[in-house]
Write a protein that holds these residues in place. Structure first.
Motif, PDB file in Angstrom:
ATOM      1  N   ALA A  95       0.833  -1.207   0.000  1.00  0.00           N
ATOM      2  CA  ALA A  95       0.000   0.000   0.000  1.00  0.00           C
ATOM      3  C   ALA A  95       0.868   1.258   0.000  1.00  0.00           C
ATOM      4  N   GLU A  96       1.930   1.258   0.806  1.00  0.00           N
ATOM      5  CA  GLU A  96       2.827   2.418   0.858  1.00  0.00           C
ATOM      6  C   GLU A  96       3.533   2.633  -0.479  1.00  0.00           C
ATOM      7  N   LEU A  97       4.015   1.555  -1.075  1.00  0.00           N
ATOM      8  CA  LEU A  97       4.719   1.677  -2.356  1.00  0.00           C
ATOM      9  C   LEU A  97       3.779   2.132  -3.468  1.00  0.00           C
ATOM     10  N   TRP A  98       2.563   1.587  -3.478  1.00  0.00           N
ATOM     11  CA  TRP A  98       1.595   2.001  -4.492  1.00  0.00           C
ATOM     12  C   TRP A  98       1.196   3.463  -4.310  1.00  0.00           C
ATOM     13  N   GLN A  99       1.078   3.912  -3.069  1.00  0.00           N
ATOM     14  CA  GLN A  99       0.740   5.320  -2.813  1.00  0.00           C
ATOM     15  C   GLN A  99       1.859   6.231  -3.310  1.00  0.00           C
ATOM     16  N   LYS A 100       3.107   5.842  -3.077  1.00  0.00           N
ATOM     17  CA  LYS A 100       4.244   6.619  -3.579  1.00  0.00           C
ATOM     18  C   LYS A 100       4.258   6.616  -5.111  1.00  0.00           C
ATOM     19  N   PHE A 101       3.925   5.477  -5.692  1.00  0.00           N
ATOM     20  CA  PHE A 101       3.861   5.355  -7.145  1.00  0.00           C
ATOM     21  C   PHE A 101       2.821   6.320  -7.700  1.00  0.00           C
ATOM     22  N   PHE A 102       1.671   6.390  -7.044  1.00  0.00           N
ATOM     23  CA  PHE A 102       0.603   7.304  -7.463  1.00  0.00           C
ATOM     24  C   PHE A 102       1.060   8.751  -7.350  1.00  0.00           C
ATOM     25  N   THR A 103       1.715   9.099  -6.246  1.00  0.00           N
ATOM     26  CA  THR A 103       2.194  10.463  -6.036  1.00  0.00           C
ATOM     27  C   THR A 103       3.206  10.846  -7.111  1.00  0.00           C
ATOM     28  N   LEU A 104       4.131   9.947  -7.418  1.00  0.00           N
ATOM     29  CA  LEU A 104       5.105  10.224  -8.481  1.00  0.00           C
ATOM     30  C   LEU A 104       4.414  10.384  -9.836  1.00  0.00           C
ATOM     31  N   THR A 105       3.392   9.599 -10.081  1.00  0.00           N
ATOM     32  CA  THR A 105       2.647   9.698 -11.337  1.00  0.00           C
ATOM     33  C   THR A 105       1.974  11.059 -11.449  1.00  0.00           C
ATOM     34  N   GLU A 106       1.370  11.520 -10.351  1.00  0.00           N
ATOM     35  CA  GLU A 106       0.747  12.851 -10.349  1.00  0.00           C
ATOM     36  C   GLU A 106       1.774  13.943 -10.631  1.00  0.00           C
ATOM     37  N   GLU A 107       2.928  13.843  -9.986  1.00  0.00           N
ATOM     38  CA  GLU A 107       3.976  14.839 -10.169  1.00  0.00           C
ATOM     39  C   GLU A 107       4.533  14.808 -11.591  1.00  0.00           C
ATOM     40  N   MET A 108       4.680  13.615 -12.148  1.00  0.00           N
ATOM     41  CA  MET A 108       5.144  13.496 -13.525  1.00  0.00           C
ATOM     42  C   MET A 108       4.192  14.221 -14.467  1.00  0.00           C
ATOM     43  N   TYR A 109       2.902  14.014 -14.265  1.00  0.00           N
ATOM     44  CA  TYR A 109       1.888  14.667 -15.103  1.00  0.00           C
ATOM     45  C   TYR A 109       1.974  16.185 -14.957  1.00  0.00           C
ATOM     46  N   ARG A 110       2.119  16.645 -13.740  1.00  0.00           N
ATOM     47  CA  ARG A 110       2.178  18.085 -13.475  1.00  0.00           C
ATOM     48  C   ARG A 110       3.385  18.721 -14.174  1.00  0.00           C
ATOM     49  N   PHE A 111       4.544  18.099 -14.079  1.00  0.00           N
ATOM     50  CA  PHE A 111       5.739  18.676 -14.691  1.00  0.00           C
ATOM     51  C   PHE A 111       5.737  18.534 -16.209  1.00  0.00           C
ATOM     52  N   LEU A 112       5.137  17.488 -16.719  1.00  0.00           N
ATOM     53  CA  LEU A 112       5.037  17.336 -18.166  1.00  0.00           C
ATOM     54  C   LEU A 112       4.110  18.408 -18.739  1.00  0.00           C
ATOM     55  N   LYS A 113       3.022  18.708 -18.031  1.00  0.00           N
ATOM     56  CA  LYS A 113       2.123  19.780 -18.466  1.00  0.00           C
ATOM     57  C   LYS A 113       2.840  21.121 -18.497  1.00  0.00           C
ATOM     58  N   LYS A 114       3.773  21.326 -17.571  1.00  0.00           N
ATOM     59  CA  LYS A 114       4.535  22.580 -17.519  1.00  0.00           C
ATOM     60  C   LYS A 114       5.708  22.570 -18.495  1.00  0.00           C
ATOM     61  N   ASP A 115       5.883  21.476 -19.235  1.00  0.00           N
ATOM     62  CA  ASP A 115       6.966  21.321 -20.199  1.00  0.00           C
ATOM     63  C   ASP A 115       8.335  21.299 -19.523  1.00  0.00           C
ATOM     64  N   ASN A 116       8.371  20.850 -18.268  1.00  0.00           N
ATOM     65  CA  ASN A 116       9.629  20.726 -17.526  1.00  0.00           C
ATOM     66  C   ASN A 116      10.104  19.275 -17.677  1.00  0.00           C
ATOM     67  N   ILE A 117      10.754  19.013 -18.787  1.00  0.00           N
ATOM     68  CA  ILE A 117      11.119  17.644 -19.154  1.00  0.00           C
ATOM     69  C   ILE A 117      12.217  17.093 -18.251  1.00  0.00           C
ATOM     70  N   ASP A 118      13.149  17.948 -17.825  1.00  0.00           N
ATOM     71  CA  ASP A 118      14.224  17.467 -16.955  1.00  0.00           C
ATOM     72  C   ASP A 118      13.662  16.884 -15.659  1.00  0.00           C
ATOM     73  N   MET A 119      12.760  17.611 -15.021  1.00  0.00           N
ATOM     74  CA  MET A 119      12.153  17.131 -13.782  1.00  0.00           C
ATOM     75  C   MET A 119      11.277  15.908 -14.059  1.00  0.00           C
ATOM     76  N   PHE A 120      10.562  15.925 -15.174  1.00  0.00           N
ATOM     77  CA  PHE A 120       9.734  14.779 -15.553  1.00  0.00           C
ATOM     78  C   PHE A 120      10.584  13.513 -15.655  1.00  0.00           C
ATOM     79  N   LEU A 121      11.742  13.624 -16.304  1.00  0.00           N
ATOM     80  CA  LEU A 121      12.606  12.452 -16.483  1.00  0.00           C
ATOM     81  C   LEU A 121      13.181  11.969 -15.159  1.00  0.00           C
ATOM     82  N   GLN A 122      13.490  12.897 -14.247  1.00  0.00           N
ATOM     83  CA  GLN A 122      13.963  12.495 -12.919  1.00  0.00           C
ATOM     84  C   GLN A 122      12.874  11.731 -12.168  1.00  0.00           C
TER      85      GLN A 122
END
Length: 118
Positions: free
Chosen positions: A15-42
């Motif tokens: 449950a903890e790992l899946w929650q972290k996975f979800f949080t990272l997925t949300e952040e990836m989407y947010r940075f990709l929308k902002k066109d911040n590819i470096d942060m997205f790739l990290q």
């Protein structure tokens, strides 16, 4: 430690790992929308590491629980949006690169043509 306790601990860890996975997925989407590819790739790299950890967990049924299904139900649409945005970004950058190359070729051709002696 009894079997029931081990299963409960494994489900909690999942449950903890899946929650972290979800949080990272949300952040990836947010940075990709902002066109911040470096942060997205990290973030993508972190998510891939987390995915390996999830795959290495002992078999458990977290993904079959109501909580697990709900969380995965939130992750899947976000992943589809990330995929679409990523493809759009790639097409945009490819077109931009093509325009730059076409402009450079045009400059090279016209410079060569006008520099000839008649």
């Amino acid at each position: 430690m009894r079997n029931g306790e081990k299963d409960a601990q494994a489900n909690l860890q999942a449950a903890e790992l899946w929650q972290k996975f979800f949080t990272l997925t949300e952040e990836m989407y947010r940075f990709l929308k902002k066109d911040n590819i470096d942060m997205f790739l990290q973030l993508l790299e972190q998510r891939l590491t987390l995915q390996k950890l999830i795959e290495e967990l002992p078999p458990n049924d977290y993904h079959l629980t109501e909580e697990g299904r709900a969380l995965i139900g939130q992750i899947n649409p976000l992943s589809a949006k990330i995929r679409s945005l990523g493809q759009a970004w790639l097409i945009r950058k490819r077109n931009q690169n093509n325009r730059v190359n076409a402009y450079e070729a045009k400059q090279h051709f016209s410079a060569g043509y006008f520099s000839r002696k008649f």
